[in-house]
Design an enzyme around this catalytic site. Structure first.
Site, PDB file in Angstrom:
ATOM      1  N   ASN A   7       0.879  -1.174   0.000  1.00  0.00           N
ATOM      2  CA  ASN A   7       0.000   0.000   0.000  1.00  0.00           C
ATOM      3  C   ASN A   7       0.918   1.225   0.000  1.00  0.00           C
ATOM      4  O   ASN A   7       1.616   1.492   0.980  1.00  0.00           O
ATOM      5  CB  ASN A   7      -0.920  -0.003   1.231  1.00  0.00           C
ATOM      6  CG  ASN A   7      -1.822   1.219   1.271  1.00  0.00           C
ATOM      7  OD1 ASN A   7      -1.447   2.308   0.842  1.00  0.00           O
ATOM      8  ND2 ASN A   7      -3.020   1.048   1.784  1.00  0.00           N
ATOM      9  N   GLU A  35      -4.033   1.937  -2.818  1.00  0.00           N
ATOM     10  CA  GLU A  35      -4.109   3.385  -2.570  1.00  0.00           C
ATOM     11  C   GLU A  35      -3.230   4.174  -3.543  1.00  0.00           C
ATOM     12  O   GLU A  35      -2.456   5.035  -3.143  1.00  0.00           O
ATOM     13  CB  GLU A  35      -3.776   3.732  -1.121  1.00  0.00           C
ATOM     14  CG  GLU A  35      -4.904   3.403  -0.158  1.00  0.00           C
ATOM     15  CD  GLU A  35      -4.870   4.224   1.120  1.00  0.00           C
ATOM     16  OE1 GLU A  35      -5.413   5.343   1.102  1.00  0.00           O
ATOM     17  OE2 GLU A  35      -4.321   3.756   2.123  1.00  0.00           O
ATOM     18  N   ASP A 146      -3.928  -4.921   1.079  1.00  0.00           N
ATOM     19  CA  ASP A 146      -4.157  -4.303   2.372  1.00  0.00           C
ATOM     20  C   ASP A 146      -5.517  -4.788   2.836  1.00  0.00           C
ATOM     21  O   ASP A 146      -6.538  -4.347   2.309  1.00  0.00           O
ATOM     22  CB  ASP A 146      -4.105  -2.778   2.225  1.00  0.00           C
ATOM     23  CG  ASP A 146      -4.413  -2.065   3.532  1.00  0.00           C
ATOM     24  OD1 ASP A 146      -4.705  -2.744   4.529  1.00  0.00           O
ATOM     25  OD2 ASP A 146      -4.362  -0.822   3.542  1.00  0.00           O
ATOM     26  N   ASN A 148      -6.731  -4.491   5.896  1.00  0.00           N
ATOM     27  CA  ASN A 148      -7.255  -3.691   6.999  1.00  0.00           C
ATOM     28  C   ASN A 148      -7.824  -4.576   8.103  1.00  0.00           C
ATOM     29  O   ASN A 148      -8.831  -4.236   8.740  1.00  0.00           O
ATOM     30  CB  ASN A 148      -8.291  -2.676   6.502  1.00  0.00           C
ATOM     31  CG  ASN A 148      -7.640  -1.371   6.052  1.00  0.00           C
ATOM     32  OD1 ASN A 148      -6.783  -0.821   6.744  1.00  0.00           O
ATOM     33  ND2 ASN A 148      -8.014  -0.886   4.880  1.00  0.00           N
ATOM     34  N   ASP A 217      -1.396  -6.137   6.204  1.00  0.00           N
ATOM     35  CA  ASP A 217      -1.154  -6.416   4.784  1.00  0.00           C
ATOM     36  C   ASP A 217      -0.743  -7.886   4.664  1.00  0.00           C
ATOM     37  O   ASP A 217       0.161  -8.328   5.369  1.00  0.00           O
ATOM     38  CB  ASP A 217      -0.048  -5.501   4.257  1.00  0.00           C
ATOM     39  CG  ASP A 217      -0.416  -4.035   4.404  1.00  0.00           C
ATOM     40  OD1 ASP A 217      -1.022  -3.475   3.476  1.00  0.00           O
ATOM     41  OD2 ASP A 217      -0.113  -3.456   5.482  1.00  0.00           O
ATOM     42  N   ASP A 246       3.028   4.657   4.917  1.00  0.00           N
ATOM     43  CA  ASP A 246       2.870   4.120   6.279  1.00  0.00           C
ATOM     44  C   ASP A 246       2.815   2.590   6.278  1.00  0.00           C
ATOM     45  O   ASP A 246       2.921   1.980   7.341  1.00  0.00           O
ATOM     46  CB  ASP A 246       1.668   4.745   7.003  1.00  0.00           C
ATOM     47  CG  ASP A 246       0.407   4.833   6.163  1.00  0.00           C
ATOM     48  OD1 ASP A 246       0.451   4.494   4.960  1.00  0.00           O
ATOM     49  OD2 ASP A 246      -0.630   5.245   6.708  1.00  0.00           O
ATOM     50  N   HIS A 247       2.693   1.981   5.094  1.00  0.00           N
ATOM     51  CA  HIS A 247       2.729   0.524   4.971  1.00  0.00           C
ATOM     52  C   HIS A 247       4.060   0.057   4.377  1.00  0.00           C
ATOM     53  O   HIS A 247       4.669   0.771   3.572  1.00  0.00           O
ATOM     54  CB  HIS A 247       1.630   0.035   4.017  1.00  0.00           C
ATOM     55  CG  HIS A 247       0.237   0.288   4.493  1.00  0.00           C
ATOM     56  ND1 HIS A 247      -0.588  -0.704   4.961  1.00  0.00           N
ATOM     57  CD2 HIS A 247      -0.484   1.436   4.558  1.00  0.00           C
ATOM     58  CE1 HIS A 247      -1.767  -0.184   5.277  1.00  0.00           C
ATOM     59  NE2 HIS A 247      -1.725   1.107   5.041  1.00  0.00           N
TER      60      HIS A 247
END
Length: 256
Positions: A7, A35, A146, A148, A217, A246-247
Site C-alpha cells: 500500500n 491506494e 491491504d 485492513n 497487509d 505508512d505501509h
DNA sequence: ATGGCATGAGTATCATGA
C-alpha cells in the site's frame, strides 16, 4: 518467483520509491499496489512500461485505486468484484504465468458504528463468495493486499489498547477466517517469524520508531501455491525512507 | 486527550486513513 504487495498511499508521491524498490528486488515478478489515488488517465503507465513492466490498474481521484506491476505480460484482467456493485476502485485481478493474482484494498471501516464498517463486511462477504468460485477456475491463486484486518492479537502491538477498534474486531477477524476457510493460507504464518512483525505504523507519535504497528497487509495462497511457498517477509526498510508510505511491502517466495 | 501525521482537493480547511 516472488510476489509482493504494498500500500503506497499515493502512487504520485511514491512512484520513485516503487521503481527503486522493483529495481532492488529483481526476483519480484509481480507487485500489487493499493491506494494509488490516481484516475486511470493519470496512471504512470509510460514510466512503468519504459522500465520494462506490464501494468494493470484501476483507480479514482483522491481515494483507493489498485494496480499490478509485472515483469511479464498480465492477462485476463478483471476489475472490481464481479457481481458486486461498487463505486469504489478496490480490486483488480490478473493472470501471470499461470498464477491468478488478486490485488485488493479492503475497506478500512473507520469505526464499528460507521456505515463504512457495514460496507467493509459486505465487501468482504462479496470477495469471499467470488473467490470461492475463482479458486475452482484457478487452483494457483494468491490474494494480496491491504486487508485492513489484524488477524490475531499477535499481529497487534498493543491488543488491549486496540480492543473495540476497527481492524481487530471479532467480525473482521471472522471475515478473515472465512477467507482462510476457503483453503487460503496466510503465507507469513507458514514460517517461523520474529515476534512483533508488523506491516503498518501510524505516521503519528513516532509509531515506527516505537514499533507500534499492526500486521494488516497479507498474502493468502491457495493450497497449491502454499505448497510451493518457501518464504514470506515484510520489508520494513521502506518505512525508513524519506516521505515513506505508512505501509511496508510484504513479499512471498514461490518455487517453480 | 477524538489529537497526534500524511495525502488530495483546492487555496481555508476538510475528508479519510488505520
Amino acid at each position: 518467483m516472488k510476489i509482493a504487495t504494498w500500500n503506497v498511499n499515493s502512487l504520485k508521491v511514491r512512484l520513485p520509491q516503487v521503481l527503486d524498490w522493483l529495481a532492488a528486488n529483481p526476483e519480484v515478478s509481480a507487485l500489487c499496489l493499493q491506494e494509488t489515488k490516481l484516475e486511470d488517465r493519470n496512471f504512470p503507465r509510460a514510466e512503468f512500461e519504459q522500465a520494462g513492466f506490464s501494468v494493470a490498474y484501476v483507480g479514482q481521484k483522491t481515494y483507493n485505486g489498485v494496480a499490478i506491476i509485472a515483469r511479464e505480460t498480465l492477462g485476463e484482467v478483471v476489475v472490481n468484484i464481479p457481481g458486486f456493485v461498487d463505486e469504489q476502485k478496490r480490486l483488480i485481478a490478473a493472470t501471470l504465468g499461470g498464477v491468478r493474482l488478486v490485488c485488493a484494498y479492503i475497506p478500512n471501516g473507520q469505526s464499528l458504528d460507521s456505515d463504512k464498517y457495514a460496507y467493509k463486511l459486505e465487501w468482504l462477504a462479496a470477495l469471499t463468495a467470488w473467490l470461492k468460485a475463482e479458486l475452482v477456475r484457478y487452483p494457483k491463486l494468491a490474494l494480496l493486499g491491504d486487508y485492513n484486518i489484524a488477524p490475531e492479537d499477535r499481529d497487534v502491538h498493543d491488543p488491549v489498547k486496540w480492543e473495540g477498534m476497527v481492524l481487530v474486531s471479532p467480525e473482521e477477524r471472522a471475515a478473515f477466517r472465512a477467507l482462510t476457510g476457503l483453503g487460503l493460507q496466510d503465507a507469513f504464518r507458514l514460517f517461523e517469524q520474529p515476534q512483533k512483525t508488523f506491516s503498518w505504523w501510524d505516521y503519528r507519535g513516532f509509531s515506527f520508531q516505537k514499533n507500534a504497528g499492526l500486521r494488516i497487509d497479507h498474502i493468502l495462497l491457495s493450497p497449491e501455491l502454499a505448497q510451493s511457498c518457501t518464504g514470506c517477509e515484510i520489508d520494513r526498510q521502506t518505512r525508513k525512507h524519506e516521505r515513506p508510505s505508512d505501509h511496508a511491502p510484504v513479499v512471498a517466495t514461490l518455487k517453480n
